[in-house]
Design a protein around this motif. Structure first.
Motif, PDB file in Angstrom:
ATOM      1  N   GLY A 204       0.902  -1.223   0.040  1.00 26.54           N
ATOM      2  CA  GLY A 204      -0.053   0.010  -0.048  1.00 26.54           C
ATOM      3  C   GLY A 204       0.935   1.171  -0.073  1.00 26.54           C
ATOM      4  O   GLY A 204       1.818   1.286   0.636  1.00 26.54           O
ATOM      5  N   CYS A 205       0.475   2.180  -0.777  1.00 22.97           N
ATOM      6  CA  CYS A 205       1.325   3.292  -0.762  1.00 22.97           C
ATOM      7  C   CYS A 205       0.531   4.704  -0.787  1.00 22.97           C
ATOM      8  O   CYS A 205      -0.526   4.680  -1.263  1.00 22.97           O
ATOM      9  N   VAL A 206       1.161   5.698  -0.216  1.00 28.02           N
ATOM     10  CA  VAL A 206       0.423   7.108  -0.274  1.00 28.02           C
ATOM     11  C   VAL A 206       1.617   7.966  -0.794  1.00 28.02           C
ATOM     12  O   VAL A 206       2.768   8.011  -0.309  1.00 28.02           O
ATOM     13  N   TYR A 207       0.905   8.768  -1.690  1.00 29.70           N
ATOM     14  CA  TYR A 207       1.794   9.917  -2.100  1.00 29.70           C
ATOM     15  C   TYR A 207       0.990  11.366  -1.746  1.00 29.70           C
ATOM     16  O   TYR A 207       0.040  11.485  -1.961  1.00 29.70           O
ATOM     17  N   CYS A 208       2.007  12.012  -1.092  1.00 25.44           N
ATOM     18  CA  CYS A 208       1.617  13.288  -0.503  1.00 25.44           C
ATOM     19  C   CYS A 208       1.324  14.593  -1.560  1.00 25.44           C
ATOM     20  O   CYS A 208       2.442  14.949  -2.301  1.00 25.44           O
ATOM     21  N   VAL A 209       0.251  15.064  -1.609  1.00 23.74           N
ATOM     22  CA  VAL A 209       0.350  16.265  -2.271  1.00 23.74           C
ATOM     23  C   VAL A 209      -0.059  17.543  -1.486  1.00 23.74           C
ATOM     24  O   VAL A 209      -0.350  18.749  -1.929  1.00 23.74           O
ATOM     25  N   SER A 210      -0.296  17.311  -0.360  1.00 19.99           N
ATOM     26  CA  SER A 210      -0.554  18.320   0.658  1.00 19.99           C
ATOM     27  C   SER A 210       0.839  18.582   1.469  1.00 19.99           C
ATOM     28  O   SER A 210       1.602  17.764   1.603  1.00 19.99           O
ATOM     29  N   GLU A 211       0.958  19.771   2.048  1.00 23.67           N
ATOM     30  CA  GLU A 211       2.201  20.241   2.743  1.00 23.67           C
ATOM     31  C   GLU A 211       2.201  19.639   4.119  1.00 23.67           C
ATOM     32  O   GLU A 211       3.408  19.743   4.735  1.00 23.67           O
ATOM     33  N   ASN A 212       1.030  19.313   4.928  1.00 19.71           N
ATOM     34  CA  ASN A 212       1.317  19.167   6.332  1.00 19.71           C
ATOM     35  C   ASN A 212       0.597  17.835   6.866  1.00 19.71           C
ATOM     36  O   ASN A 212       0.094  17.464   8.011  1.00 19.71           O
ATOM     37  N   MET A 213       1.010  16.723   6.211  1.00 20.74           N
ATOM     38  CA  MET A 213       0.786  15.368   6.622  1.00 20.74           C
ATOM     39  C   MET A 213       1.678  14.863   7.805  1.00 20.74           C
ATOM     40  O   MET A 213       2.772  15.258   7.674  1.00 20.74           O
TER      41      MET A 213
END
Length: 232
Positions: A204-213
């Motif tokens: 499972g993979c998450v790619y961040c497009v937001s600044e503050n995860m």
């Protein structure tokens, strides 16, 4: 070295050496100095100084310095050992979480990625071949993960057969290529005369497009996606 001493003296420099006397195994320390007499160039002045207190203090300071250095090294080793998983050599769960969280506190999460990996059929390897073979499978998985990621990309073992990788900065295109590579390279076969077990990896993979995860958000999403993959 007589020539060296004479050269120093002729240049008007002072030359000193330390020596010790020994009487019945009782050492005493002195410094002897030589210098040309400025009024009479043909004469060399010699001075002897008792440096027993200075010598004792210096040795004590050297001992303390060595002790402090050794202690620092031992502390660094202890901290390192406490941060890694003893079986695989990867970061352990707590250290992995702390390092990722530290990064996200000091940098934008945008463009970073968290990959959650679970080894399929690991329990079957333990049940059929024994725990030593299971340990071997985990080591092989860890070694392959290390070969696929750079030194600044953090890899941790966060559970029995669960691993996480954090990529501080990666493009979507490169990430997709690396995930495809993982799907292929993390497969393996374990067999004896009667049983063959094919191990694969659910990812499972998450790619961040937001600044503050933060780490918890990334982990929860990647974990959820991984289990959806595993169930399918």
């Amino acid at each position: 070295n007589r020539d060296k001493i004479m050269k120093l003296l002729n240049n008007g420099e002072r030359f000193s050496i330390e020596f010790s006397s020994n009487e019945d195994c009782d050492f005493h320390h002195y410094k002897i100095s030589f210098v040309i007499d400025l009024d009479c160039q043909d004469m060399v002045l010699i001075g002897i100084k008792d440096i027993e207190k200075e010598y004792s203090l210096r040795k004590e300071l050297e001992t303390q310095k060595t002790y402090i250095t050794d202690l620092k090294v031992k502390n660094e080793i202890a901290m390192y050992m406490a941060s890694i998983d003893g079986l695989t050599g990867l970061l352990n769960k707590i250290s992995f979480m702390e390092k990722v969280e530290e990064y996200l506190m000091n940098h934008s999460s945008k463009g970073s990625s968290l990959i959650f990996i679970d080894m399929d059929h690991f329990k079957s390897i333990n049940d059929v071949f024994g725990h030593s073979k299971g340990d071997e499978a985990l080591k092989k998985m860890s070694k392959r993960l290390k070969s696929m990621f750079r030194a600044d990309e953090m890899i941790g073992r966060i559970g029995g057969d669960e691993f996480c990788v954090f990529l501080p900065s990666v493009s979507k295109g490169i990430l997709e290529e690396r995930l495809k590579e993982m799907i292929i390279k993390l497969n393996d076969i374990y067999a004896n005369n009667s049983v063959t077990i094919n191990t694969t990896a659910s990812i499972g993979c998450v790619y961040c497009v937001s600044e503050n995860m933060n780490f918890a958000e990334l982990h929860n999403q990647a974990d959820k996606i991984m289990y959806e993959v595993k169930n399918n």
